[in-house]
Design an enzyme around this catalytic site. Structure first.
Site, PDB file in Angstrom:
ATOM      1  N   SER A   1      49.383  33.304  86.634  1.00 39.01           N
ATOM      2  CA  SER A   1      50.848  33.436  86.578  1.00 39.01           C
ATOM      3  C   SER A   1      51.357  34.744  87.162  1.00 39.01           C
ATOM      4  O   SER A   1      52.534  34.864  87.480  1.00 39.01           O
ATOM      5  CB  SER A   1      51.344  33.318  85.132  1.00 39.01           C
ATOM      6  OG  SER A   1      50.766  34.330  84.314  1.00 39.01           O
TER       7      SER A   1
ATOM      8  N   HIS B   1      54.859  38.698  80.908  1.00 43.69           N
ATOM      9  CA  HIS B   1      55.028  38.877  82.350  1.00 43.69           C
ATOM     10  C   HIS B   1      56.066  39.936  82.691  1.00 43.69           C
ATOM     11  O   HIS B   1      57.065  40.079  81.994  1.00 43.69           O
ATOM     12  CB  HIS B   1      55.441  37.549  82.994  1.00 43.69           C
ATOM     13  CG  HIS B   1      54.476  36.444  82.748  1.00 43.69           C
ATOM     14  ND1 HIS B   1      54.684  35.484  81.767  1.00 43.69           N
ATOM     15  CD2 HIS B   1      53.291  36.149  83.340  1.00 43.69           C
ATOM     16  CE1 HIS B   1      53.661  34.645  81.771  1.00 43.69           C
ATOM     17  NE2 HIS B   1      52.806  35.021  82.717  1.00 43.69           N
TER      18      HIS B   1
ATOM     19  N   ASP C   1      59.231  38.416  80.037  1.00 46.82           N
ATOM     20  CA  ASP C   1      58.914  37.706  78.802  1.00 46.82           C
ATOM     21  C   ASP C   1      57.753  38.433  78.142  1.00 46.82           C
ATOM     22  O   ASP C   1      57.355  39.507  78.589  1.00 46.82           O
ATOM     23  CB  ASP C   1      58.639  36.210  79.050  1.00 46.82           C
ATOM     24  CG  ASP C   1      57.384  35.942  79.889  1.00 46.82           C
ATOM     25  OD1 ASP C   1      56.522  36.834  79.991  1.00 46.82           O
ATOM     26  OD2 ASP C   1      57.270  34.834  80.438  1.00 46.82           O
TER      27      ASP C   1
END
Length: 354
Positions: A38, A331, A328
């Site tokens: 990610s 991240h 978040d």
């Protein structure tokens, strides 16, 4: 600890002030090819059957057009910036997005999948694309590129392209520290060596298919991610230093692997892109970079939200993500991604321009 204090501040303040004046160089690198998780996924998880997605608001609210794309950020991720700095398009298209064709993948392609890792078990936790499957997509891409451009031109691009690899954090946080079976099989050093063995095999495999310019990324201080600070039972809201030390040890071994690969594979040029110290500095001294908050994230309460939980709490997300290190609980914000990209490009990745 002295590295944290002396490596970055003046330089980082300068590039922060320069912002969009960061130099872009044209013509030397024909494409960027991305593998990973990610930290670099630009939307592949949108097209697979997994619960780990970010193709909804408030993700992407600071992206061009204010639209969610599947990037786990409020805007761009580091590989988008790297592509731009090489004089290529500002966004690296995800391979699985049917709105893109082979003509779009000539200058860049992204095989990364949020939630994946070096170890196959890591990918199975949230049913995402394992690294071996990313490699299979790469092989498929090669055939499509050769058919589109002809073998000679396609192979030239594959050899001159920069391969950006960012993966490994999930192997520890989603796998080793979450699944009792993994801990029963390995000590931490053994698991690190297991992952590095997979990394070595991965590089050998893509080398066989033309890869010559590679960046292998190290781990960030994963104990300082907001989620890990929230669940740190020994010192709530403080960084989990055990996890950080594991990241440091892994990075040391990864650097050794990079040196080994450069000796073993003729014509290859592998570099080690290490985000650890810069992210640590952002967390510990956020004001140096113009941040106000580093202990929690922008989305929701900032303590534990990620993916669909951000959607639930979307209306309560912070108004200005640039004041936060993290978007978040897992991240970085686009601003953090940009500062990291600028630093890594000017210190490491520029070498591929030569």
């Amino acid at each position: 600890m002295t590295k944290i204090c002396h490596h970055f501040p003046f330089f980082i303040i300068i590039i922060f002030i320069l912002g969009k004046l960061f130099p872009v160089v044209n013509g030397k690198v024909p494409a960027v090819i991305v593998f990973g998780d990610s930290s670099v996924d630009t939307g592949n998880n949108n097209w697979i059957d997994t619960s780990l997605k970010s193709n909804f608001e408030p993700y992407g609210r600071d992206f061009e057009g204010g639209r969610p794309t599947g990037r786990f950020s409020n805007g761009r991720v580091p590989v988008d910036f790297f592509s731009e700095y090489y004089g290529l398009p500002k966004y690296v298209p995800p391979y699985l997005d049917p709105s893109y064709g082979i003509q779009d993948f000539v200058t860049g392609v992204n095989f990364a999948s949020a939630g994946t890792g070096y170890d196959n078990t890591t990918a199975s936790v949230l049913n995402v694309i394992p690294l071996w499957k990313e490699v299979e997509f790469y092989k498929e891409y090669i055939k499509r590129l050769q058919s589109y451009l002809g073998e000679e031109r396609a192979n030239e691009i594959l050899t001159e392209a920069v391969y950006l690899v960012s993966i490994g954090t999930n192997d520890f946080l989603e796998n080793y520290y979450l699944l009792p079976t993994t801990k029963l099989c390995y000590t931490v050093p053994e698991f690190q060596d297991h992952l590095l063995g997979i990394a070595k095999d991965f590089v050998y495999e893509i080398y066989r298919y033309g890869a010559r310019k590679l960046s292998l990324a190290g781990l960030p201080p994963m104990g300082c991610l907001p989620l890990e600070r929230t669940i740190n039972l020994f010192a709530i809201h403080e960084c989990n230093e055990e996890y950080n030390n594991v990241a440091l040890e892994f990075n040391g071994k990864m650097k050794n692997l990079v040196n080994q690969l450069n000796k073993e594979l003729p014509g290859i040029h592998v570099v080690f892109s290490n985000p650890y110290y810069l992210v640590r500095q952002m967390v510990k001294k956020p004001s140096l970079f113009g941040y106000e908050v580093s202990s929690k994230a922008c989305c929701g309460t900032g303590l534990f939200e990620m993916s669909y939980l951000c959607n639930i709490d979307g209306p309560w997300s912070c108004p200005d993500a640039d004041k936060y290190v993290f978007w978040d609980s897992f991240h970085p914000t686009e601003k953090t991604n940009r500062i990291l990209a600028q630093h890594l490009f000017k210190t490491v990745l520029y070498k591929f321009m030569k």
